[in-house]
Enzyme design. Sequence first.
Site, PDB file in Angstrom:
ATOM      1  CG  HIS A  13       0.098  -1.405   7.448  1.00 20.06           C
ATOM      2  ND1 HIS A  13      -1.167  -1.897   6.904  1.00 20.06           N
ATOM      3  CD2 HIS A  13       0.175  -0.088   6.968  1.00 20.06           C
ATOM      4  CE1 HIS A  13      -1.696  -1.102   6.326  1.00 20.06           C
ATOM      5  NE2 HIS A  13      -1.043   0.052   6.217  1.00 20.06           N
ATOM      6  N   GLY A  31       3.569  -4.782   2.032  1.00 18.81           N
ATOM      7  CA  GLY A  31       2.127  -4.301   1.329  1.00 18.81           C
ATOM      8  C   GLY A  31       2.085  -2.864   1.405  1.00 18.81           C
ATOM      9  CG  HIS A  32       2.306   1.327   3.601  1.00 18.51           C
ATOM     10  ND1 HIS A  32       3.156   1.984   3.093  1.00 18.51           N
ATOM     11  CD2 HIS A  32       0.996   2.326   3.754  1.00 18.51           C
ATOM     12  CE1 HIS A  32       2.731   3.397   3.264  1.00 18.51           C
ATOM     13  NE2 HIS A  32       1.483   3.599   3.696  1.00 18.51           N
ATOM     14  CG  HIS A  87      -2.459   3.975  -0.021  1.00 18.03           C
ATOM     15  ND1 HIS A  87      -1.202   4.384   0.572  1.00 18.03           N
ATOM     16  CD2 HIS A  87      -3.658   4.410   0.753  1.00 18.03           C
ATOM     17  CE1 HIS A  87      -1.510   4.589   1.729  1.00 18.03           C
ATOM     18  NE2 HIS A  87      -2.794   4.912   1.755  1.00 18.03           N
ATOM     19  CD  GLU A 117      -6.175   6.683   3.260  1.00 14.66           C
ATOM     20  OE1 GLU A 117      -6.116   7.478   4.086  1.00 14.66           O
ATOM     21  OE2 GLU A 117      -5.578   5.724   3.263  1.00 14.66           O
ATOM     22  CD  GLU A 155      -2.733   9.890   3.727  1.00 15.13           C
ATOM     23  OE1 GLU A 155      -3.404   9.338   3.101  1.00 15.13           O
ATOM     24  OE2 GLU A 155      -2.002   9.733   4.748  1.00 15.13           O
ATOM     25  CB  CYS A 183       1.172  10.675   4.463  1.00 16.48           C
ATOM     26  SG  CYS A 183       1.221  10.636   6.289  1.00 16.48           S
ATOM     27  CB  CYS A 229      -0.402   8.028   9.011  1.00 19.38           C
ATOM     28  SG  CYS A 229      -1.520   8.789   7.985  1.00 19.38           S
TER      29      CYS A 229
END
Lengths: 644, 644
Positions: free
Chosen positions: A150, A201-202, A276, A328, A344, A346, A412
Amino acid sequence: MNKNSAISVANALQPKSKFRPPAVNQVQVEGFFGPRIDVIASQTARILFDRCVEAGMLDQIDPDRPNPGLKIPYGPGNTVTTQMFWDSDLAKSIETAAYALNRHRDSALEARIDAVIDSYGRLQADDGYLNSFFLRIEPGKRWVNLRDQHEMYNAGHLIEAAVAYYQATGKRKLLDIMCRYADLIDSVFGPQADQKHGYPGHPELELALVRLGRTTGERRYLDLARYLVDARGEAPHYYDQEAIARGESPNDYYFDSYEYCQAHKPVRDQREVVGHAVRAAYLYSGMADVATEFSDDSLEPALEALWSHLTDRNLYVTGGFGPSKENEGLTFDYDLPNDTAYAETCAAVALVFWASRMLGRQPDARFADVMERALYNNALAGLSLDGTRFFYDNPLESHGRHHRWIWHNCPCCPPNISRLVASVGTYMYGVADDEVAIHLYCENVAALEISGTSLTLTQKTRYPADGRISVSVDPETAIAFTLSLRVPGWARGHHMAINGESIETAAEKGYLRIHRLWQPGDQVTLDLTMEPEMLYANAKVAADQGRIAIQRGPMVYCVEETDNKAPLNAYVVKDGAAIETVPVDGLADAVGLLIEAERESQPDESLYNTVPPGRQAARLTAVPYYLWDNRAPGEMLVWLRREA
Amino acid sequence: MNKNSAISVANALQPKSKFRPPAVNQVQVEGFFGPRIDVIASQTARILFDRCVEAGMLDQIDPDRPNPGLKIPYGPGNTVTTQMFWDSDLAKSIETAAYALNRHRDSALEARIDAVIDSYGRLQADDGYLNSFFLRIEPGKRWVNLRDQHEMYNAGHLIEAAVAYYQATGKRKLLDIMCRYADLIDSVFGPQADQKHGYPGHPELELALVRLGRTTGERRYLDLARYLVDARGEAPHYYDQEAIARGESPNDYYFDSYEYCQAHKPVRDQREVVGHAVRAAYLYSGMADVATEFSDDSLEPALEALWSHLTDRNLYVTGGFGPSKENEGLTFDYDLPNDTAYAETCAAVALVFWASRMLGRQPDARFADVMERALYNNALAGLSLDGTRFFYDNPLESHGRHHRWIWHNCPCCPPNISRLVASVGTYMYGVADDEVAIHLYCENVAALEISGTSLTLTQKTRYPADGRISVSVDPETAIAFTLSLRVPGWARGHHMAINGESIETAAEKGYLRIHRLWQPGDQVTLDLTMEPEMLYANAKVAADQGRIAIQRGPMVYCVEETDNKAPLNAYVVKDGAAIETVPVDGLADAVGLLIEAERESQPDESLYNTVPPGRQAARLTAVPYYLWDNRAPGEMLVWLRREA
């Protein structure tokens, strides 16, 4: 210095007929969202900050405090600790605070944020590197595991915070800090042989760099965003290479496949939303931004296919996606379970981001309809009415055990939904050189600029309580441009008038596009037919068969135990049953619905019975989904049993 | 030596009017279960053994092989590795093999088992201790963590294997080994001040010791079983004490509460089924055995309340329980989701164990009905028709992605369902001093003994294909006793005749109890009305509302994609719809059902639509649940959509 000057500079980069959102401080929002923003400004912004402090985040970022070390262990079998996201949690809290300050200055809150920014200033390495986890908790591990750790994600959120804080306060300190860090990233990563060929990666840095480029007018940030999009998933695979460099086997990846982080193939080859959910929508947001900024048509087939895959097969009626807690994220097409829905907060927020960016090339109600669905339903549910509690996952059916958290071990969502709502004005409009599109309706005053001319748009409306919208169009001087008004997909009909005169015009991609010489004081009115509708899900959605959802305007409804008698699955609604709007106890401003129904009763208490249940006439009271769990706890149900 | 002599000795311990099951070798089963047992005898018994070997189990138990060390890491955050269960996996495989050998001697298989028994003989410590994990992989850790480490559980399964192998082959070696080990446990654990006051973290040893006591006639094994039951959950809590002795805090227990292992309170104070499902039913089995053997009425209130709690609120219609994957167990009342049902095969097997032991005090169809439901549905589904693949979890709805495993990383279920089916004859009867109860109907010949007189019961029946059963009663000489025949709860009617003469008698607790002087050659016939029935679930079972399950006799039905058109949730069945029996393609011996239905079709492919689906007349083909996933893969559904 004019706060908007940076924006004007950035606009100069923009190709003609591309749409950008206004900055948050350009749109003064009232009406439906006004009280929600006020609660965030008066309550949530401070609460987020308090809870970040309680979690110990300031001890990690402030180099003058004792080093707290690793306090939260790495997760079992993987390479992640929530502690490594803390920069992002603080960043989103700063961003929320910035929008709160934009709503009303609060010197105490501003002083706290300034102190955090000062900490970041002291923390920043001489070369510009800025990540509290790798500077203080695990020094020496910079850039060794982009896949899992991250690092670029945190950078992106701090950039967004810097832009927001600059726009709200005019203070450049964090913006300058983040420009230095972005410059470092720009030197370390890129296509040159002496650069690393990595990417987040994110995803998140991509869209943040576009924001930074637009705000500063610096083209190199847009170029870096494009690089991060272009490099993703290319062979030889960077995540394989960095795993090997760490002495690990790429095959030991915790999530098995790079589908989890959407790096399984180059982005232009991607056709299905996988992995994800938040990562996915952040990536696609960055792709859409790059497509807009660079007029890059080569990204369109992927973006279109991904959009269709999500919205035709994998989108909850509440605008959420990602049914599974395990990753997720996504599972398989039409897998939309209700009581176990992860959905989620987010991810719905991220879908608003993505949808809004799909509007960068042209007004198209396909995107704005989904943006509105995600915003008013799944996303908005994430925040309690009083602004103090938060949903992480958003099921569409609850047996009475699902409630908002005060905080979460992976916090988050709270600052993400807060920053979205506090900045909602920016999603209402798209501004191109010769066109202004109104994507969302809500009472507000927007200070825009079209072809160098100041333009004030004033929406007067009770929307979404009803479908009548008046727009005052006030250019500084008369100017010809196109004003485009969205006709939502849910509207069974619409009527438009300009200065009282009815206008018949066919919607183009769901927008009424009015090109004329607009005079100061011109009035546009739009009446959208807003009636309760029953929605039926595709037969492949197993969980929703024999069920209906009820929607009115953008609002998806649910029934709660506090208004009805549990168990809620004892109620049956006939196709075409009468539905009327009613006030709801304890929800002063909400439009409730009273639904004609029948209620079953079992002959006895046995678990299984050969005697069918009896039926009595009954009524169901439904409330907008986003309001659930704000009163007494209990069962909740979106998809009601139906019969033909 | 007469193989049955030990049994006769043990019977002498038994109080009058208490019921014990016959040994497996006393009942020669044909009819419905015959081919299933033959498959296990010819295929599964060897396959289980092969897969245990492939997993490396023999390397662990054989002290003459190089020590393999810990190959399977401890699970994240807890204190368990599947490697510590391996004794139990081998034991259940030996037990299955014993029943297989009982079916037909197989010298190759027997030689392999003898070799394993020889290994255990060489492994056993001088003091009798026998656990391959703590003798070889983690020496020095004996008896330090009863809560988590399955030490007594392994002992119990090895005891059951020893009894079975002895009864099948007459070979005492493993029985003697396990008696020595049981004697050690009996000396280490008990109420005396110099003894440890512990009990199994995973119950199993309790019921195994009762089997050992009954088989050997040694009262001390029954006493030890009672001690383990009585000590459980008493203060000061043994698991707290042993955690502290290990230097751990009891509060760090991975599963938070001792509810997980049913040690949260003394057993006599327990009223609700909680925690890990298999642990629960194994414990309650031991409690019921102790209640039977000691005529201990003080256990009855707990056993009755636990039974009601399970069967009135927490039992799947397929006879499974424990909906959650998280704890492999219970959640909250009426939580019976279908597509995410865990409903572990082992839990249904354990429920057969528990139910059969609830019949120890008297015939009562409440218990036998549930035993039959669990056996014919959830449990039997665990094994493929060809005996080579196994379900671990047993959902009641599949979207086409759930299939039997060849093996599992925690291979508890394959040998458990195999040993149950291979020993099913033992569950068919209960034998007391003056009464024989027939709990299950299936073609078989049972060699029993009543008050010292040999008694052969011969069932002739196609059950469960139809409800007609003929029982030949052949005592060695005429003798007076009570023969009790169960009238299943699903039977809408019944007719009984003795030697052709109709007998009208009221059922007592669901059994027709015929006391008379039985003559050799007496014939009892029982006709049970077996029709397809629609079952409606209690309104509190959210997942089943607006749905029906279909049952015929003991069989719960499902629909599969291979016989019908996906999606299966597009079908709607009206209350009272016609249902007829039909043959099914690819399932030669099955009774299929053809159900009058309607099928919905969506107006288009959109995910959500305001237009209701259309309807066409259709038919559904249903097959017994246990047979699903034996042909083409695809969707499966137990609870069909219904309308009034």
